[in-house]
Design a protein around this motif. Structure first.
Motif, PDB file in Angstrom:
ATOM      1  N   SER A 176      -9.621  -6.583   6.649  1.00 35.90           N
ATOM      2  CA  SER A 176     -11.016  -6.215   6.963  1.00 35.90           C
ATOM      3  C   SER A 176     -11.584  -5.264   5.913  1.00 35.90           C
ATOM      4  O   SER A 176     -12.780  -5.247   5.662  1.00 35.90           O
ATOM      5  CB  SER A 176     -11.107  -5.597   8.360  1.00 35.90           C
ATOM      6  N   LEU A 177     -10.720  -4.464   5.287  1.00 31.10           N
ATOM      7  CA  LEU A 177     -11.196  -3.548   4.241  1.00 31.10           C
ATOM      8  C   LEU A 177     -11.730  -4.315   3.037  1.00 31.10           C
ATOM      9  O   LEU A 177     -12.541  -3.800   2.285  1.00 31.10           O
ATOM     10  CB  LEU A 177     -10.064  -2.632   3.774  1.00 31.10           C
ATOM     11  N   TYR A 178     -11.241  -5.517   2.837  1.00 26.71           N
ATOM     12  CA  TYR A 178     -11.720  -6.333   1.720  1.00 26.71           C
ATOM     13  C   TYR A 178     -12.665  -7.426   2.199  1.00 26.71           C
ATOM     14  O   TYR A 178     -12.937  -8.394   1.485  1.00 26.71           O
ATOM     15  CB  TYR A 178     -10.520  -6.888   0.934  1.00 26.71           C
TER      16      TYR A 178
ATOM     17  N   PRO B 109      -5.666 -13.004  14.061  1.00 25.79           N
ATOM     18  CA  PRO B 109      -4.393 -13.290  13.414  1.00 25.79           C
ATOM     19  C   PRO B 109      -3.320 -13.645  14.434  1.00 25.79           C
ATOM     20  O   PRO B 109      -3.396 -13.194  15.563  1.00 25.79           O
ATOM     21  CB  PRO B 109      -4.055 -11.959  12.735  1.00 25.79           C
TER      22      PRO B 109
ATOM     23  N   GLU C  67       3.227  -6.615  11.417  1.00 24.86           N
ATOM     24  CA  GLU C  67       2.662  -7.260  10.232  1.00 24.86           C
ATOM     25  C   GLU C  67       1.315  -7.917  10.545  1.00 24.86           C
ATOM     26  O   GLU C  67       0.387  -7.863   9.740  1.00 24.86           O
ATOM     27  CB  GLU C  67       3.627  -8.327   9.705  1.00 24.86           C
ATOM     28  N   THR C  68       1.252  -8.532  11.706  1.00 21.59           N
ATOM     29  CA  THR C  68       0.018  -9.204  12.110  1.00 21.59           C
ATOM     30  C   THR C  68      -1.130  -8.203  12.189  1.00 21.59           C
ATOM     31  O   THR C  68      -2.230  -8.439  11.680  1.00 21.59           O
ATOM     32  CB  THR C  68       0.220  -9.874  13.478  1.00 21.59           C
ATOM     33  N   THR C  69      -0.855  -7.069  12.819  1.00 23.27           N
ATOM     34  CA  THR C  69      -1.883  -6.043  12.990  1.00 23.27           C
ATOM     35  C   THR C  69      -2.293  -5.444  11.657  1.00 23.27           C
ATOM     36  O   THR C  69      -3.484  -5.348  11.327  1.00 23.27           O
ATOM     37  CB  THR C  69      -1.339  -4.935  13.912  1.00 23.27           C
ATOM     38  N   ILE C  70      -1.300  -5.043  10.876  1.00 18.81           N
ATOM     39  CA  ILE C  70      -1.588  -4.356   9.609  1.00 18.81           C
ATOM     40  C   ILE C  70      -2.348  -5.284   8.668  1.00 18.81           C
ATOM     41  O   ILE C  70      -3.311  -4.879   8.015  1.00 18.81           O
ATOM     42  CB  ILE C  70      -0.278  -3.884   8.946  1.00 18.81           C
TER      43      ILE C  70
ATOM     44  N   PRO D 269      -1.513  -5.904  -0.063  1.00 16.56           N
ATOM     45  CA  PRO D 269      -2.950  -6.048   0.223  1.00 16.56           C
ATOM     46  C   PRO D 269      -3.956  -5.432  -0.748  1.00 16.56           C
ATOM     47  O   PRO D 269      -4.929  -6.106  -1.083  1.00 16.56           O
ATOM     48  CB  PRO D 269      -3.072  -5.399   1.608  1.00 16.56           C
TER      49      PRO D 269
ATOM     50  N   ALA E  10      -4.300  -7.831   9.363  1.00 15.68           N
ATOM     51  CA  ALA E  10      -5.691  -8.043   9.791  1.00 15.68           C
ATOM     52  C   ALA E  10      -6.545  -6.823   9.465  1.00 15.68           C
ATOM     53  O   ALA E  10      -7.668  -6.941   8.968  1.00 15.68           O
ATOM     54  CB  ALA E  10      -5.740  -8.343  11.283  1.00 15.68           C
ATOM     55  N   ASP E  11      -5.999  -5.631   9.744  1.00 19.19           N
ATOM     56  CA  ASP E  11      -6.746  -4.402   9.452  1.00 19.19           C
ATOM     57  C   ASP E  11      -7.022  -4.259   7.961  1.00 19.19           C
ATOM     58  O   ASP E  11      -8.146  -3.965   7.544  1.00 19.19           O
ATOM     59  CB  ASP E  11      -5.957  -3.181   9.943  1.00 19.19           C
TER      60      ASP E  11
END
Lengths: 701, 701
Positions: free
Chosen positions: B321-323, B351, B312-315, B442, B317-318
């Motif tokens: 970044s798209l927004y 994160p 969850e932390t990784t997803i 997200p 943050a990624d």
């Protein structure tokens, strides 16, 4: 790697069985509660407990009468190696290791233990899932070796999922949208790797779509092979890949010790193999659910939107345009047919508002008519299905839609409500049975539809692609050397990359003779492996002609070079024919340490950097792929003949890209990077020329 | 317009009351069932029914004893005018008209009836909602004059909604996220317009955020005033505006007969007034729900992500970044403090993955520490809240979050789960009470957070803006005339737009004298109102010097012009000083028939069209706004001094934009369009120059 004994075992032992609320306890409970019909296949091993949830335990694995296939090891990491040996002794070819605290901590001792575990697994020829994993659920044979509690019975279906996060597995399984063949929490996955699981799922006949959450790519060549196999089998692969952002990459590294790699390279790789890349769990599951629900995926971007209110009609068309969804105008015939069934205030146009005067029969008739329009590929409606539908007319419309869809499974249809809410479960089931997915609202739903259409478009041209990657054969050495322009170009020429005539000279007289032979204006450039930015030290003179000019320029360059870079070893001065100006582009290669050479094409000059109009693609590329790269640039309009100018030599540019790709593939183990900047592109038939270029190699091998 | 009698009436009559399942029946039921406490304020009128749902009916409005405020007219359109008169007679200042089949059909007879209705409403001084509407719900005073069935009791809150679609109102109200002060289905809204309702909601103290679904802007000047008032009151306005696409615009026109206008102009207008523009209902409601739930909006783009799993932390943050969501690194102090409370495997970074060894207390402590980091503005977690949470540790984490948030209402926090699902209702309520919105996944959730941060960023600079628009005072005539370059520049000069020295000449001798006076090379251009594309007919010669060259060029241009355009009236030849080259940009003005002049700034040359790097902003603009336009271009990097070049004269370019804006504002009723193409921008202190320019006016007024 043979994964059947791991993922489809007959006889299973849970080692460390307990009733406590730990992963071991949850794993014990999961199996005992949810797979009663397979109790004769299950053994429990516990040092302390005689019985767990009423089932008698063995003291150790070797006490078990008969062979086992899979050992689910729930005990601390220090106990794992010995247990693996015992399990192997008893015939096990698969093991699940929950324990964490291995490579992901990055502590030398933990990293060493992971390496030892990996070596032992190899020695014993045992496929180990984990460590630092939550196990797996096999819904096909009903094997649940999973360390979280979960009501698994209702989730059987056709989505094969592998994830490097157990929490991600939980999140996906808890959604009503999910229905799975396998759910695999792979953990660090350095023994059995993500690529191995993906291969299993791609080959598995019970799996219709392969879904993955990946933090790193371990075996790039195998990864590419598996993806290529999926393309051959027309089985979609949907991946949520860590590493979009620097912060996400860092989080992934802390989580499973995986390096997520350069994200642009991942993107390029996925594009080559038609992988559907998604950004979060909602998108991942929505795409997969749509794929397993639709009897047929949409083959082209051409939709009919049919709604029952003007607001919904307007909003859905506007939002669709943001995702590039195309709503073609209906044919005259369609329009005429529609007029006969529509209420008086409704307009026969796409998007269609049936208006208040319509009903479910109207919906069915309209669906029939618009889907017979050869322009229309897919039907989308925004009917609002809530937890408890208050507007009862909605049911009638839904029945109309369902009647149409049952009669026409060859025509894809979906519901994309404009707002999220609970949905009436019976309605969901009915629609699903009719092959109609209910997608989330537009920012997800239209994105999903777009993914499906992009995927089928990819499949249509898949056989034009090379279908492989040039992953590195050996790790590159750290020690680097830059070739000079002339040295680089000698290699370019070997690979058929068109370069200007040029000669390396060491005296001005030699340069003058050489220039005279070329018979026109020339360029003089300093030639040194130590000077990469020639212009910055006054090392380039253009448009030189005649002995005197050559002498002055030659000496001028030499003097400046000695002043500015007294340390540099000078090879001489390069005399180069002066090229006519063409459209300036850049071709580059960056070698991904994992995925191998990536070919870059972009506009030259200051605008590249500002507008970032460049495309990346993994080597090797063929001519078709090269042309696809070219046409994917925004600035390809300049190549096609912009504002009445003559079209440029796209074919020659593509040839040049293919040559660069061949070079990169051959040199992959030592090519760090190269660029041709600029390459001039001339009008059709006049080719391209590499005006300047540079290669950086590692010294060995 | 005074809307209190319409929207906050004391005495209400429902005309056409019935028990049938029609809008009239639903309106009767809605009020009778849901507002029992106000029965003494309600009258029913029916020609046919003595009682409706047990309530006695009057035969006609005039039979009612005493005054009324609002008439809800549920009868067919032919009966409406007479009923309006009756209602006015009885004191009504407001009316709701459900009937449709007016202007939206575009049939002359129906359009005429709408015009008559509008005139009558004005005569009678009665505020008419509709026609072709579904009425409204006032949750503040509990007045439900609404033509759809809906369980309204639970939906009271602080979102004020006005929509041109009744179905949109329904969709929003049926979501659990919605809680409203007013819900207004405005229909065609040509009598009381959308602007009037918006004004009411902006001024209304029970409304914390104004939400709208709009198909067209009727009174642009008022619209701008209302938006400006909202900015002054710091009350966010969230609008879903039809017209993103051509197909959406067409659908809107069929729906309520509204013209949605040029979408880029709408965008520009919204930007000027900080309107939060959304794309569908899910986004609309999520933004509004976040605003009314959060005790304080985030003031800057600087978030801490705290999760309990590495995936969850990784997803998150990624996806963040798209927004463009920024996750700052924690300060050293924060990191040290975190280390003391985190489990051993967790890494103190943003994160943050708390890992399995943590609990709700850890969450609370971590929240406390990271939110004290001066870098961090808002806390976001992806905790997965499902319909029935199976992982009971989630409750513990949620409690930790809630404890923190209750103690710190000054620190915004939100939950953005990575997947949609039903959510446990009690958990939702608890979080809401603690001021924590649960946003959608997200693609919506991060978009929402971004909207909030963009809004607060806007507010910080709002007072730097002009805060008005130059909407047209009179409709422009159809008949158009293009000014010649010289005529256009005379006007440019009046407004202080820097232009090259130039003179109109009619003989070559005159031209030669003029060129000699200028004392350097000149440009000669054909000057004619009939020839807009001068170069195409060989009408421009550059770099001319000396009598002979002038003579040749002058005569050459004249001859070509006579050959190519024998029809054109030639004013003479323009002699212009030859400008030094600067960075080529374009300034343009397009006059929106509704919103007035829109100022455009973009890069010149071929790249503008390909990369579409241009910015639009409604006139009038001040110097601050001009500089903001400039800096919003991607290519503004070229102006700031790119790759070691000296910075260009941004101040002069901004001055020039302001001059153009003044010109456009003065000429708005007759300026169709103008452009300065190119305007050369020179290094700092050297100004700008309009190298070429053109104005197109309508002949009158």
């Amino acid at each position: 790697m043979e994964l059947n004994k791991l993922l489809r075992p007959q006889k299973i032992v849970i080692v460390g069985a307990t009733e406590r609320e730990t992963m071991a306890g949850f794993a014990s409970r999961m199996f005992l509660e949810q797979c009663r019909e397979r109790m004769e296949d299950l053994y429990l091993v516990s040092l302390k407990n005689d019985r767990v949830f009423g089932v008698p335990c063995y003291r150790k694995i070797s006490d078990i009468p008969g062979k086992i296939d899979l050992a689910v090891i729930c005990t601390p990491k220090t106990t794992v190696p010995a247990l693996l040996e015992e399990a192997a002794e008893q015939g096990a070819k698969g093991a699940v290791v929950f324990a964490s605290g291995y490579g992901e901590t990055k502590l030398p001792e933990d990293v060493r233990m992971e390496e030892e575990l990996t070596a032992k697994a190899k020695d014993l020829d045992i496929a180990v899932m984990g460590p630092n994993c939550a196990g797996f659920l096999n819904f096909v044979d009903r094997v649940f070796a999973f360390g979280f509690l979960f009501q698994a019975r209702e989730s059987a279906g056709k989505i094969g999922l592998v994830s490097q996060s157990g929490q991600v597995c939980m999140g996906l399984m808890e959604s009503a949208k999910g229905s799975f063949s396998y759910v695999i929490s792979a953990g660090n996955s350095k023994i059995v790797t993500m690529e191995d699981y993906l291969e299993f799922l791609v080959e598995d006949e019970n799996t219709e779509v392969v879904a993955a959450y990946m933090e790193g790519i371990k075996k790039p060549e195998k990864f590419a092979q598996v993806l290529h196999r999926a393309v051959e089998k027309r089985k979609p692969v949907v991946i949520l890949k860590a590493g979009r952002s620097q912060k996400g990459s860092r989080a992934a590294a802390s989580h499973t010790g995986n390096l997520s790699g350069c994200d642009k390279h991942t993107d390029a790789l996925f594009k080559k193999f038609g992988v559907i890349r998604v950004e979060d769990l909602e998108e991942l599951l929505s795409v997969c659910a749509a794929i397993v629900t639709l009897p047929k995926l949409p083959e082209k971007n051409s939709l009919a939107f049919v709604n029952i209110s003007g607001g919904e009609t307007t909003i859905s068309a506007d939002a669709g345009s943001l995702y590039g969804l195309e709503l073609p105008d209906f044919s005259e015939e369609t329009t005429e047919r529609l007029k006969k069934v529509l209420p008086p205030f409704a307009t026969a146009q796409n998007p269609m508002d049936l208006t208040g005067g319509s009903d479910g029969n109207t919906f069915e008739q309209v669906a029939e008519i618009v889907m017979e329009d050869p322009q229309v590929e897919m039907l989308v409606t925004s009917l609002q299905i809530t937890e408890k539908i208050s507007d009862i007319t909605i049911y009638d419309y839904l029945e109309g839609l369902i009647r149409y869809c049952i009669r026409h499974p060859e025509k894809p249809a979906a519901v994309v409500p404009l707002i999220e809410s609970g949905r009436e479960k019976e309605v969901l089931e009915k629609l699903k049975a009719a092959g109609v997915p209910i997608l989330p609202p537009p920012h997800y739903g239209y994105r999903v539809i777009r993914h499906l259409m992009d995927y089928t478009a990819f499949l249509k041209t898949a056989e034009n692609r090379t279908g492989t990657i040039a992953a590195l054969q050996n790790k590159q050495e750290e020690d680097r050397i830059a070739l000079s322009e002339h040295q680089s170009k000698q290699i370019f020429i070997d690979y058929g990359i068109p370069c200007p005539k040029e000669k390396l000279t060491v005296t001005w007289k030699e340069a003058a003779v050489c220039a005279a032979e070329m018979g026109k204006k020339v360029v003089l450039k300093i030639e040194s492996n130590d000077i990469l930015h020639k212009s910055e030290i006054g090392g380039v003179r253009v448009g030189i002609q005649g002995e005197q000019e050559i002498k002055n320029a030659f000496q001028g360059i030499m003097e400046r070079a000695e002043q500015e870079r007294p340390d540099a070893k000078i090879n001489g001065i390069l005399v180069q024919e002066m090229l006519e100006e063409g459209l300036e582009m850049i071709i580059g290669v960056t070698c991904d340490p994992n995925l191998g050479p990536m070919i870059l094409l972009g506009m030259g000059g200051i605008f590249t950097e500002i507008f970032q109009d460049a495309v990346l693609y993994p080597a090797p590329i063929n001519h078709w792929e090269a042309e696809e790269m070219i046409s994917s640039l925004k600035s390809s309009r300049l190549l096609a003949g912009y504002r009445g100018q003559s079209p440029l030599d796209i074919k020659a540019l593509a040839d040049c890209l293919v040559s660069v790709s061949r070079l990169a593939e051959d040199y992959r183990d030592k090519l760090v990077e190269m660029d041709i900047n600029p390459v001039f592109v001339y009008p059709e038939g006049k080719g391209v020329k590499a005006a300047d270029g540079l290669m950086v190699l590692c010294r060995k091998p």
